[in-house]
Design a protein around this motif. Sequence first.
Motif, short mmCIF file in Angstrom:
data_model
loop_
_atom_site.label_atom_id
_atom_site.label_comp_id
_atom_site.label_asym_id
_atom_site.label_seq_id
_atom_site.Cartn_x
_atom_site.Cartn_y
_atom_site.Cartn_z
N PHE A 142 23.25 17.30 2.83
CA PHE A 142 23.74 16.61 1.57
C PHE A 142 22.43 15.94 0.78
CE2 PHE A 142 24.69 13.27 4.70
CZ PHE A 142 23.67 12.09 4.17
N HIS A 143 22.40 15.71 -0.48
CA HIS A 143 21.20 15.23 -1.14
C HIS A 143 21.74 14.40 -2.26
CE1 HIS A 143 17.19 16.47 -3.25
NE2 HIS A 143 17.28 15.06 -2.89
N ASN A 144 21.20 13.21 -2.42
CA ASN A 144 21.46 12.51 -3.80
C ASN A 144 20.37 12.99 -4.82
OD1 ASN A 144 21.99 10.87 -6.06
ND2 ASN A 144 22.15 9.02 -4.62
N VAL A 145 20.70 13.98 -5.67
CA VAL A 145 19.81 14.16 -6.65
C VAL A 145 19.66 13.52 -7.76
CG1 VAL A 145 19.56 16.81 -5.70
CG2 VAL A 145 21.09 16.19 -7.69
N SER A 146 20.70 12.63 -8.11
CA SER A 146 20.68 11.61 -9.34
C SER A 146 19.92 10.53 -9.11
CB SER A 146 22.24 11.21 -9.42
OG SER A 146 22.46 10.05 -8.55
N GLY A 198 29.62 8.18 -8.18
CA GLY A 198 28.29 8.81 -8.31
C GLY A 198 28.55 10.28 -7.96
N THR A 199 27.48 10.90 -7.88
CA THR A 199 27.50 12.31 -7.53
C THR A 199 26.65 12.76 -6.21
OG1 THR A 199 25.59 12.93 -9.01
CG2 THR A 199 27.63 12.92 -9.95
N LEU A 200 26.99 13.77 -5.62
CA LEU A 200 26.44 14.08 -4.24
C LEU A 200 26.31 15.67 -4.39
CD1 LEU A 200 25.12 13.22 -1.61
CD2 LEU A 200 27.49 13.61 -0.73
N GLU A 201 25.16 16.14 -4.11
CA GLU A 201 24.88 17.74 -3.73
C GLU A 201 25.16 17.94 -2.48
OE1 GLU A 201 21.56 20.06 -5.78
OE2 GLU A 201 20.90 20.16 -3.75
N VAL A 202 26.15 18.97 -2.14
CA VAL A 202 26.49 19.41 -0.65
C VAL A 202 26.09 20.70 -0.72
CG1 VAL A 202 28.18 19.26 1.04
CG2 VAL A 202 27.70 17.43 -0.34
N GLY A 203 25.32 21.27 0.17
CA GLY A 203 25.09 22.60 0.62
C GLY A 203 26.03 22.74 1.76
N LYS A 204 26.78 24.02 1.91
CA LYS A 204 27.82 24.30 2.58
C LYS A 204 27.69 25.86 2.93
CE LYS A 204 33.01 24.13 3.57
NZ LYS A 204 34.08 23.82 3.21
N GLY A 205 27.57 26.34 3.90
CA GLY A 205 27.24 27.48 4.18
C GLY A 205 26.25 28.26 3.31
N LYS A 206 26.63 29.12 2.56
CA LYS A 206 25.83 29.58 1.25
C LYS A 206 26.05 29.12 0.19
CE LYS A 206 25.32 33.92 3.99
NZ LYS A 206 25.36 35.47 3.86
N GLU A 207 26.84 28.08 -0.15
CA GLU A 207 27.29 27.65 -1.42
C GLU A 207 26.83 26.22 -1.66
OE1 GLU A 207 29.28 29.31 -3.64
OE2 GLU A 207 29.36 30.68 -2.24
N ILE A 208 26.43 25.90 -2.74
CA ILE A 208 25.79 24.50 -3.07
C ILE A 208 26.96 23.86 -3.98
CG2 ILE A 208 24.01 23.10 -4.23
CD1 ILE A 208 22.05 25.10 -3.28
N TYR A 209 27.47 22.85 -3.70
CA TYR A 209 28.57 21.95 -4.52
C TYR A 209 27.83 20.61 -5.03
CZ TYR A 209 31.53 24.97 -1.81
OH TYR A 209 32.03 26.33 -1.28
N PRO A 248 18.17 17.32 6.16
CA PRO A 248 17.94 18.97 6.10
C PRO A 248 18.98 19.61 6.41
CG PRO A 248 17.32 17.74 8.14
CD PRO A 248 17.64 16.62 7.29
N TRP A 249 18.96 20.89 6.35
CA TRP A 249 20.06 21.74 7.02
C TRP A 249 20.43 21.55 8.24
CZ3 TRP A 249 23.51 24.79 4.22
CH2 TRP A 249 23.16 25.20 2.85
N HIS A 250 21.45 21.27 8.70
CA HIS A 250 21.85 21.19 10.34
C HIS A 250 23.42 21.46 10.32
CE1 HIS A 250 23.49 17.44 8.11
NE2 HIS A 250 24.14 17.26 9.09
N TYR A 251 23.95 21.25 11.65
CA TYR A 251 25.44 21.40 11.87
C TYR A 251 25.55 20.37 12.89
CZ TYR A 251 23.74 24.74 15.65
OH TYR A 251 23.35 25.23 16.64
N HIS A 252 27.02 20.29 13.15
CA HIS A 252 27.62 19.61 14.34
C HIS A 252 28.36 20.40 15.06
CE1 HIS A 252 25.99 15.95 12.12
NE2 HIS A 252 26.78 16.37 11.04
#
Length: 165
Positions: free
Chosen positions: A77-81, A48-59, A32-36
């Motif tokens: 992060f989320h493995n959407v593949s 492979g590939t990895l979706e990473v949400g960072k701030g207001k952006e999704i990579y 889930p969304w979180h921070y450290h």
Amino acid sequence: MKTQGYVKLISSVDTSKNSVLEMNILPGEKTPWHYHTLFAETFEVLQGTLEVGKGKEIYHLKQGDKATIEPNEKHYFHNVSNAECVINVTLSPGNKNFENSLLIYKGLTKDSLASAAGTPKKFSDLVLFVYLNNSKMVGLQKVAEPIFDFFAKKAIKRGHLNELV
């Protein structure tokens, strides 16, 4: 045969300034969304590939791509593949509790004690995982954080952490 989760400790804070771990992220596995608050976290995709949400952006990171999350920066992060993703995670500065949390987490996954998305099934395992890896909740989940901390400390006192290690 289904791919199993794994974590390999490449470099520990015991012997280095940073913690570096190699791990796989199975299809559908996510956080889930979180921070450290204690460290920066860099994801480097090895396969492979990895979706990473960072701030207001999704990579959408692919092999060779990196994303660094600074302390207090909200992310997920989320493995959407449909294929496994292999990454190196570098913590700067290193953090022994985080190292242990990932090793425990992948052990739980291997023993079928975590959901397909990677969430530990037992509440005591979940609160320990969140506590050890310095994950701070965001949004509505934030109200549960003191409860998680309380039960994590209670589980540590009862010796549950030692059982998992």
